[in-house]
Write an enzyme that holds these catalytic residues in place. Sequence first.
Site, PDB file in Angstrom:
ATOM      1  N   ASN A 106       0.819  -1.202   0.000  1.00  0.00           N
ATOM      2  CA  ASN A 106       0.000   0.000   0.000  1.00  0.00           C
ATOM      3  C   ASN A 106       0.861   1.264   0.000  1.00  0.00           C
ATOM      4  OD1 ASN A 106      -2.397   1.605   0.203  1.00  0.00           O
ATOM      5  ND2 ASN A 106      -3.376  -0.087   1.290  1.00  0.00           N
ATOM      6  N   ALA A 128      -0.602  -3.521  13.518  1.00  0.00           N
ATOM      7  CA  ALA A 128      -0.244  -2.151  13.148  1.00  0.00           C
ATOM      8  C   ALA A 128       0.644  -1.503  14.205  1.00  0.00           C
ATOM      9  CB  ALA A 128      -1.508  -1.332  12.933  1.00  0.00           C
ATOM     10  N   HIS A 155      23.841   0.163  11.566  1.00  0.00           N
ATOM     11  CA  HIS A 155      25.179   0.626  11.936  1.00  0.00           C
ATOM     12  C   HIS A 155      25.535   0.018  13.289  1.00  0.00           C
ATOM     13  CE1 HIS A 155      24.428   3.589   8.803  1.00  0.00           C
ATOM     14  NE2 HIS A 155      23.301   3.875   9.422  1.00  0.00           N
ATOM     15  N   GLY A 183      -0.467  -1.506   9.192  1.00  0.00           N
ATOM     16  CA  GLY A 183       0.022  -0.158   8.917  1.00  0.00           C
ATOM     17  C   GLY A 183       1.090   0.302   9.892  1.00  0.00           C
TER      18      GLY A 183
END
Length: 196
Positions: A85, A171, A115, A153
Amino acid sequence: MSKDELQKCHDGENFISNAPEIISMIKNARRLTRMYNSSEYDAVDVRQSILKSLLGAVGKNVLIDTPFHCDYGKNIFLGDNIIININCTFIDCNKIVIGDNTLIASNVQLYTAAHPVKAGERLVEGWHPSMPRPFFHTYARPISIGENVWIGGGVIVLPGVTIGRDSVIGAGSVVTQDIPPGCLAIGNPCRAVKDL
């Protein structure tokens, strides 16, 4: 003969992120993502052609909504029946493999690059702006997402993570370690809370 920087990326070693072969890949990915992001939504053939040039592999019935952002492009491998999406970012310094029948919601971020945590290991000793490399060390670990996965999401997936097939990531989760198959996993750090 020493390994080139792209091979070091794939091997999970520290690599020089502004080496010429890497900058060339990034420039090409930026050009192609700019074309893709400015293409018409219903220009299916044009968009598929761009994706095939941009990514390492694209299966059948793949929809990536725009905007979409990636680093190299060629390290992303997509199976069949995948929806990605809007506003997803894939930092693909190492491989990102996504299995068939996977749903990825808006604002998902997949990061293969990292890192060192300790400053003494992260920073290049004796670095000077005249040096043809960044002042920091970078390494990358692959991300693997199994078949039939749904990622909610705003999820962030960190380097080296494998998400098992048939799992759901809630989410807003931050996935810092492997997720087993067939479970619902949520939280920061993300953890399995229920078998499906």
